[in-house]
Design an enzyme around this catalytic site. Structure first.
Site, mmCIF file in Angstrom:
data_model
loop_
_atom_site.group_PDB
_atom_site.id
_atom_site.type_symbol
_atom_site.label_atom_id
_atom_site.label_comp_id
_atom_site.label_asym_id
_atom_site.label_seq_id
_atom_site.Cartn_x
_atom_site.Cartn_y
_atom_site.Cartn_z
ATOM 1 N N ALA A 40 -3.387 13.988 3.377
ATOM 2 C CA ALA A 40 -2.502 15.149 3.252
ATOM 3 C C ALA A 40 -2.861 16.248 4.242
ATOM 4 C CB ALA A 40 -2.555 15.689 1.826
ATOM 5 N N ASN A 92 -9.739 13.853 -2.001
ATOM 6 C CA ASN A 92 -9.488 13.120 -0.764
ATOM 7 C C ASN A 92 -9.529 14.021 0.456
ATOM 8 O OD1 ASN A 92 -9.380 10.626 -1.886
ATOM 9 N ND2 ASN A 92 -7.141 10.510 -1.961
ATOM 10 N N HIS A 120 -2.955 23.462 2.984
ATOM 11 C CA HIS A 120 -4.356 23.334 3.417
ATOM 12 C C HIS A 120 -4.533 24.094 4.721
ATOM 13 C CE1 HIS A 120 -4.836 20.264 0.392
ATOM 14 N NE2 HIS A 120 -3.788 19.622 0.872
#
Lengths: 272, 272
Positions: B125, B192, B222
């Site tokens: 991601a 992750n 993020h």
């Protein structure tokens, strides 16, 4: 151990050769070629493990090597790229601008499939190409803004038909805004970055480029924005020039070495 | 044409299988396994080209396939990872958190070298891992700030010993600040991303993590900052959840499919 042939013994080729020679890239540099025999000899002198200097670029891939690393010029890609693949060798290309010519791209891409070989393009002076290639199918817009000191833009073809005087710029100034296709012909020093982004994403006609001259910066900065159904990615990559080769960003050298290291290793490989 | 074995037939495994079945990934899905036979059967029903359901995870790699794709769990990586490499098959891992255990990492990394096989970890991601691995040797600091809606943080172990009540948060609030090693045990849903960044860069003790709850967002964001002698990289990746699997970012699925596509193709491969 993988065997490497190097096409181009200039500043970038030398850095790559030194990385192999020092063991940073777990491989053997077996053959080198440069149009200038002088440059080839200068490179070989710097190396502990001496490669053979071959007489022309095609002789690199007729030897028993695994990959040819091109660090020469767009002409070298056009001239020797196909024969590398036909000789069943992989190819790493630094002069990625050559691939913006669709006929060259198609010939090389088809040859990869025909001869079951791969061409590797490092991420160069930018980053985040892992993300962009993943969302390629649903990209709605993509742009890059490059900010450099005015002296780094000097000599670009763009200024032949412009009234902008780089010496008179005393604050951050937008020099160019347009599509990547235009930008690469007007600003050859910016070509690799704009070409890479175009090839990764939605092509040089849909990739927007802005070039900014800033007399108060000592770095080359690339700001990339990509949007689509997946969401949005925004990257800012601030690069210092390499100590040994001030025309090149340190990141461009490091990413070339990392790509080659990955090619030569069996290990855990991170990143799309 | 490459042959793929799939370990894990849940939401992520299903998306990967559909991408192979539709031809988006040029390969054949020949064998699948899931601890739940029910899930395996449900997946096979959805596919035009039916793979064989095997009786245990080790039987995937004893068949004549090229790569096993793990989309099951950290336990599956611990249990079956080594035998995949011993059976001389490559491996793609989705549950990358398993590799934060150094003994697991070392065993699998050594096995790659011994059996001349490769483990692939997609960028998940996040993005920009091409840049971070290139500058790994001269990284001075790296951090990630993850911003999510409070409901996406619910159930995390962190809240067992915290007085924060997620339901009462009405503006953007920092929930946690610390090293990745702590973050991955306290916020398993974030594992992750923090694991990938730690493995790519300078490890889970030197990677700083901040987690922010924002009741006004509909995305997972993020923000990554990395600095060193090369300069600085700043990435902001704003992800929408996937329509079919709201617990996962659309980008995580797209990057898994892209990694597999690259593995299965002989072509021009862009990015370090």
């Amino acid at each position: 151990m993988k065997r490497i042939g190097l096409l181009g013994c200039g500043a970038m080729g030398t850095q790559i050769a030194l990385a192999i020679d020092s063991g940073k890239v777990p491989a053997t540099l077996t053959h080198v070629f440069d149009d200038s025999k002088e440059k080839s000899k200068l490179l070989v002198e710097k190396l502990t493990h001496k490669p053979e200097i071959v007489e022309n670029s095609h002789l690199l891939s007729s030897n028993p090597i695994d990959i040819v690393v091109e660090a020469a010029s767009q002409d070298a890609v056009r001239d020797a790229g196909l024969s590398v693949l036909q000789n069943k060798k992989d190819l790493m290309i630094m002069s990625v601008g050559a691939l913006l010519d669709e006929s060259i791209y198609d010939i090389l891409s088809d040859a990869c499939k025909d001869f079951k070989k791969t061409i590797y393009l490092p991420s160069g002076a930018i980053a985040g190409l892992d993300g962009i290639k993943s969302v390629k199918g649903e990209l709605e817009s993509i742009s890059i803004t490059t900010t450099k000191h005015p002296r780094s833009l000097k000599g670009a073809k763009f200024f032949e038909n412009s009234e902008i005087n780089l010496d008179e710029i005393n604050s951050s100034t937008v020099i160019f805004e347009g599509i990547a296709k235009e930008a690469v012909s007007l600003f050859p020093a910016n070509i690799n970055v704009a070409a890479l982004l175009s090839l990764t994403g939605i092509g040089s006609e849909k990739t927007h480029v802005k070039i900014v001259a800033d007399p108060n910066t000592d770095k080359n900065t690339h700001h990339i924005e990509a949007e689509g159904k997946f969401g949005k990615m925004t990257y800012t990559i601030e690069n210092y020039p390499d100590e040994n080769n001030p025309k090149t960003s340190r990141l461009a050298i490091l990413s070339a070495i990392e790509t080659l290291k990955k090619y030569c290793s069996n290990d855990i490989q991170i990143g799309t």
